[in-house]
Design an enzyme around this catalytic site. Structure first.
Site, short mmCIF file in Angstrom:
data_model
loop_
_atom_site.label_atom_id
_atom_site.label_comp_id
_atom_site.label_asym_id
_atom_site.label_seq_id
_atom_site.Cartn_x
_atom_site.Cartn_y
_atom_site.Cartn_z
N LYS A 53 0.89 -1.20 -0.06
CA LYS A 53 -0.08 0.20 -0.14
C LYS A 53 0.92 1.37 -0.08
O LYS A 53 0.62 2.19 -0.79
CB LYS A 53 -1.02 -0.06 1.32
CG LYS A 53 -1.96 -0.98 1.21
CD LYS A 53 -3.02 -1.15 2.33
CE LYS A 53 -4.05 -2.13 2.12
NZ LYS A 53 -4.77 -2.70 3.32
N GLN A 97 -4.69 -1.08 9.44
CA GLN A 97 -4.22 -2.32 8.89
C GLN A 97 -5.03 -3.35 10.02
O GLN A 97 -4.67 -3.58 11.08
CB GLN A 97 -3.06 -2.62 8.69
CG GLN A 97 -2.94 -4.13 7.96
CD GLN A 97 -3.68 -4.24 6.50
OE1 GLN A 97 -3.37 -3.11 5.76
NE2 GLN A 97 -4.15 -5.18 6.06
N ASP A 120 -10.95 3.24 3.87
CA ASP A 120 -11.32 2.00 3.56
C ASP A 120 -12.71 1.70 3.83
O ASP A 120 -13.54 0.87 3.52
CB ASP A 120 -11.04 1.15 5.02
CG ASP A 120 -9.62 0.39 5.01
OD1 ASP A 120 -9.37 -0.01 3.96
OD2 ASP A 120 -9.13 0.02 5.87
#
Ligand code: NDP
Length: 286
Positions: A53, A97, A120
């Site tokens: 990422k 994460q 997200d």
């Protein structure tokens, strides 16, 4: 002839487009949009995802800020970091994460992130907006699946889409996005009866289960489009291999199009994270 839906090429295209828009954004606003990535603990798979990422974030021209926290981080320390990132005007997107170590609450962290910076798309405010058809930051994997489907099927209207899996991060948001595109949507899960029969009626089959090669040839309607979200580690003859939830080789000649694993949904997820970071920055600056 079966089409292989190439997520890698499509993802490269999206990141290039985002990079162009990021350049224009910087010129116009004199600000480099920033994405903060938080990793708690040393889970190796999460470490790989975070590194990928960060690499993509920099390729797209964003400023990338990584916070690597030890496993022993307390909930209060994590809450304080999220709060600080929420207040920081140079940070436009925040990604924590998952999964987190067991002593930390994922739902508390998700709810602590400002909905405007929730790249997200997991915050209940964004989830609610998605379900009610309002503009929202949409979870990256489902967004990637929809982009791939729309590239392949001009009009999704009236198609029967079956989603296998009902998780908050994949199955449910994909089902909502398919519904918004006027598909007739069926969601199946571990308690569903006659699952094979239901899948056999799918024009579009989205597998988000986490069971290697579960979906066999006799689950497939001839000509169906298959999106395989699953990423499963297997090993044969001592070699480790990534496979999807769909038995790719077995179904290949029966489907009209299919995403490979690896090289399908995976790269699209990160590309859509870049897209969401840009969207979040644009909304915050406007
Ligand atoms: P979850 O474990 O959260 O959800 C799995 C879902 O599958 C559940 O709804 C479960 O049903 C259902 N399920 C499990 N076993 C069966 C079965 N035998 N028959 C029918 N349904 C079943 O997984 P995620 O949604 O997080 O992820 C799914 C897969 O996608 C995983 O392989 C994951 O690694 C992959 N993934 C890939 C991403 C990418 O970028 N390509 C991103 C995110 C995930 P129930 O609810 O009843 O338990």
């Amino acid at each position: 002839m079966t089409v292989i839906i190439d997520g890698k090429t499509l993802a490269d295209e999206i990141v290039q487009n985002v990079a162009q828009e990021v350049s224009a954004f910087k010129l116009k606003n004199k600000v480099t949009p920033g994405l903060a990535v938080v990793l708690v603990g040393g889970d190796p798979a999460s470490g790989v995802y975070v590194r990928n990422k960060i690499k993509r974030t920099e390729q797209a021209g964003f400023r990338s800020i990584a916070h690597y926290l030890p496993t022993a981080t307390t909930q209060q320390q994590l809450d304080e970091l999220i709060d600080q990132l929420n207040q920081d005007n140079s940070i436009h997107g925040i990604l924590v994460q998952l999964p987190l170590p067991a002593h930390l609450s994922e739902s508390r962290v998700i709810e602590a992130i400002s909905p405007a910076k929730d790249v997200d798309g997991f915050h209940p405010e964004n989830v609610g907006k998605l379900v009610t058809g309002q503009q929202a930051l949409v979870p990256c994997t489902p967004l990637g699946c929809m982009i791939m489907l729309k590239r392949h099927i001009a009009d999704l209207s009236g198609k029967h889409a079956v989603v296998i899996g009902r998780s908050n991060i994949v199955g449910k948001p994909i089902a909502n996005l398919l519904l918004q595109s006027d598909c007739t949507v069926t969601v199946v899960h571990s308690r569903t009866q006659n699952i094979e029969e239901i899948c056999r009626s799918a024009d579009i089959l989205v597998a988000a289960v986490g069971q290697p090669l579960m979906i066999k040839e006799n689950w497939i309607k001839p000509g169906a489009v298959v999106i395989d979200v699953g990423i499963n580690q297997t090993s044969s003859a001592g070699k480790r291999k990534l496979v999807g939830d769909v038995d790719y080789d077995a179904v290949f000649s029966k489907v009209s199009a299919i995403t490979p694993v690896p090289g399908g949904v995976g790269p699209m997820t990160i590309a859509c994270l870049m897209q969401n970071t840009l969207t979040a920055a644009q909304h915050q600056l406007n």
